[in-house]
Design an enzyme around this catalytic site. Structure first.
Site, PDB file in Angstrom:
ATOM      1  N   ARG A  43      24.079  15.640   4.421  1.00  0.00           N
ATOM      2  CA  ARG A  43      23.707  14.535   5.644  1.00  0.00           C
ATOM      3  C   ARG A  43      22.712  13.881   5.165  1.00  0.00           C
ATOM      4  NH1 ARG A  43      22.094  19.461   7.096  1.00  0.00           N
ATOM      5  NH2 ARG A  43      19.924  19.697   8.203  1.00  0.00           N
ATOM      6  N   HIS A  44      21.694  14.474   4.566  1.00  0.00           N
ATOM      7  CA  HIS A  44      20.305  13.854   4.263  1.00  0.00           C
ATOM      8  C   HIS A  44      20.748  12.665   3.099  1.00  0.00           C
ATOM      9  CE1 HIS A  44      18.414  16.785   6.409  1.00  0.00           C
ATOM     10  NE2 HIS A  44      18.818  17.785   5.617  1.00  0.00           N
ATOM     11  N   CYS A  92      -5.218   8.399  -1.565  1.00  0.00           N
ATOM     12  CA  CYS A  92      -6.298   7.416  -1.129  1.00  0.00           C
ATOM     13  C   CYS A  92      -7.032   8.232   0.279  1.00  0.00           C
ATOM     14  CB  CYS A  92      -5.690   6.112  -0.635  1.00  0.00           C
ATOM     15  SG  CYS A  92      -4.725   6.151   0.856  1.00  0.00           S
ATOM     16  N   GLY A  93      -7.783   7.550   0.943  1.00  0.00           N
ATOM     17  CA  GLY A  93      -8.668   8.514   1.910  1.00  0.00           C
ATOM     18  C   GLY A  93      -7.750   8.961   2.881  1.00  0.00           C
ATOM     19  N   THR A  94      -6.881   8.192   3.731  1.00  0.00           N
ATOM     20  CA  THR A  94      -5.791   8.832   4.547  1.00  0.00           C
ATOM     21  C   THR A  94      -4.458   8.892   4.023  1.00  0.00           C
ATOM     22  OG1 THR A  94      -5.241   6.394   5.291  1.00  0.00           O
ATOM     23  CG2 THR A  94      -7.175   7.508   6.575  1.00  0.00           C
ATOM     24  N   GLY A 126      -2.481   3.845   3.590  1.00  0.00           N
ATOM     25  CA  GLY A 126      -2.772   2.623   2.739  1.00  0.00           C
ATOM     26  C   GLY A 126      -1.680   2.651   1.524  1.00  0.00           C
ATOM     27  N   MET A 127      -1.646   3.706   0.692  1.00  0.00           N
ATOM     28  CA  MET A 127      -0.924   3.928  -0.282  1.00  0.00           C
ATOM     29  C   MET A 127       0.637   4.135   0.132  1.00  0.00           C
ATOM     30  SD  MET A 127      -2.754   3.877  -3.137  1.00  0.00           S
ATOM     31  CE  MET A 127      -4.070   4.503  -4.099  1.00  0.00           C
ATOM     32  N   HIS A 180      14.733  16.713   2.456  1.00  0.00           N
ATOM     33  CA  HIS A 180      15.489  15.854   3.538  1.00  0.00           C
ATOM     34  C   HIS A 180      15.411  14.484   3.042  1.00  0.00           C
ATOM     35  CE1 HIS A 180      15.099  18.881   7.246  1.00  0.00           C
ATOM     36  NE2 HIS A 180      15.861  19.513   6.155  1.00  0.00           N
ATOM     37  N   ASP A 186      -7.291   5.583  -5.114  1.00  0.00           N
ATOM     38  CA  ASP A 186      -8.423   4.601  -5.167  1.00  0.00           C
ATOM     39  C   ASP A 186      -9.808   5.295  -5.268  1.00  0.00           C
ATOM     40  OD1 ASP A 186      -8.868   5.709  -2.633  1.00  0.00           O
ATOM     41  OD2 ASP A 186      -8.638   4.025  -1.490  1.00  0.00           O
ATOM     42  N   HIS A 187     -10.849   4.739  -4.818  1.00  0.00           N
ATOM     43  CA  HIS A 187     -12.107   5.615  -5.052  1.00  0.00           C
ATOM     44  C   HIS A 187     -12.052   6.850  -4.099  1.00  0.00           C
ATOM     45  CE1 HIS A 187     -12.322   2.462  -1.921  1.00  0.00           C
ATOM     46  NE2 HIS A 187     -13.246   3.074  -1.105  1.00  0.00           N
TER      47      HIS A 187
HETATM   48  C1  RB5 Z   1     -11.033   3.524   1.484  1.00  0.00           C
HETATM   49  O1  RB5 Z   1     -12.138   3.339   2.286  1.00  0.00           O
HETATM   50  C2  RB5 Z   1      -9.720   3.711   2.610  1.00  0.00           C
HETATM   51  O2  RB5 Z   1      -9.563   2.701   3.368  1.00  0.00           O
HETATM   52  C3  RB5 Z   1      -8.777   4.080   1.720  1.00  0.00           C
HETATM   53  O3  RB5 Z   1      -8.991   5.088   0.834  1.00  0.00           O
HETATM   54  C4  RB5 Z   1      -7.259   4.459   2.515  1.00  0.00           C
HETATM   55  O4  RB5 Z   1      -7.715   5.333   3.249  1.00  0.00           O
HETATM   56  C5  RB5 Z   1      -6.754   3.414   3.020  1.00  0.00           C
HETATM   57  O5  RB5 Z   1      -5.482   3.618   3.732  1.00  0.00           O
END
Ligand code: RB5
Length: 141
Positions: free
Chosen positions: A131-132, A64-66, A69-70, A97, A8-9
């Site tokens: 096992r995995h 993505c940022g964290t 979400g992806m 694994h 994403d952005h």
């Molecule tokens: C975008 O602001 C942020 O929410 C996205 O990149 C991601 O971290 C979502 O999980």
């Protein structure tokens, strides 16, 4: 190896830098996004996951940022095992694994150098089986 990458952005800059860093190692299909304009991560995670699940590509990368979400979107898809990696050792283990077929990275929480090391670890490590295999056979519902 031909792989697909999308972000994403929040992950756009890292995606572009990783494509350059690994240009001699991978033939990248870029699933977007193509600018830093705000977008919705599911719009990129789902198409990429469908293409990996259909064996069009052996592996995918989502950023993505964290990363959360992806990863949440990708893991809705049958036969997708997406692992959120913020350290090279986790990338190694998610291959050994969990036989991960999608590497997810959190652009806002890792440096570009760490992302490069994570990619090196992920793509240089084989699944251990044994096992995995029994465990990953229990993932799909
Ligand atoms: C975008 O602001 C942020 O929410 C996205 O990149 C991601 O971290 C979502 O999980």
């Amino acid at each position: 190896m031909r792989i697909i990458i999308a972000s994403d952005h929040a992950g756009y800059e890292l995606k572009e830098n990783l494509k350059k860093a690994f240009a001699d190692r991978f033939d990248f299909e870029d699933g977007g996004t193509f600018s830093e304009d705000s977008v919705d991560y599911p719009d990129f995670a789902h198409p990429l996951s469908e293409r990996v699940a259909a064996n069009e590509f052996p592996y995918g990368i989502l950023i993505c940022g964290t990363g959360n979400g992806m990863a949440m979107c990708a893991n809705k898809h049958r036969d997708i095992r997406a692992g959120l990696c913020w350290h090279p050792d986790i990338a190694k283990l998610v291959r050994q694994h969990n036989n991960a077929n999608i590497l997810v990275m959190p652009a806002r929480f890792i440096s570009e150098q760490t992302a490069v090391e994570i990619m090196e670890a992920f793509f240089c490590t084989d699944f251990e089986g044994g096992r995995h295999q029994r465990r990953i056979d229990k993932i799909n519902i």
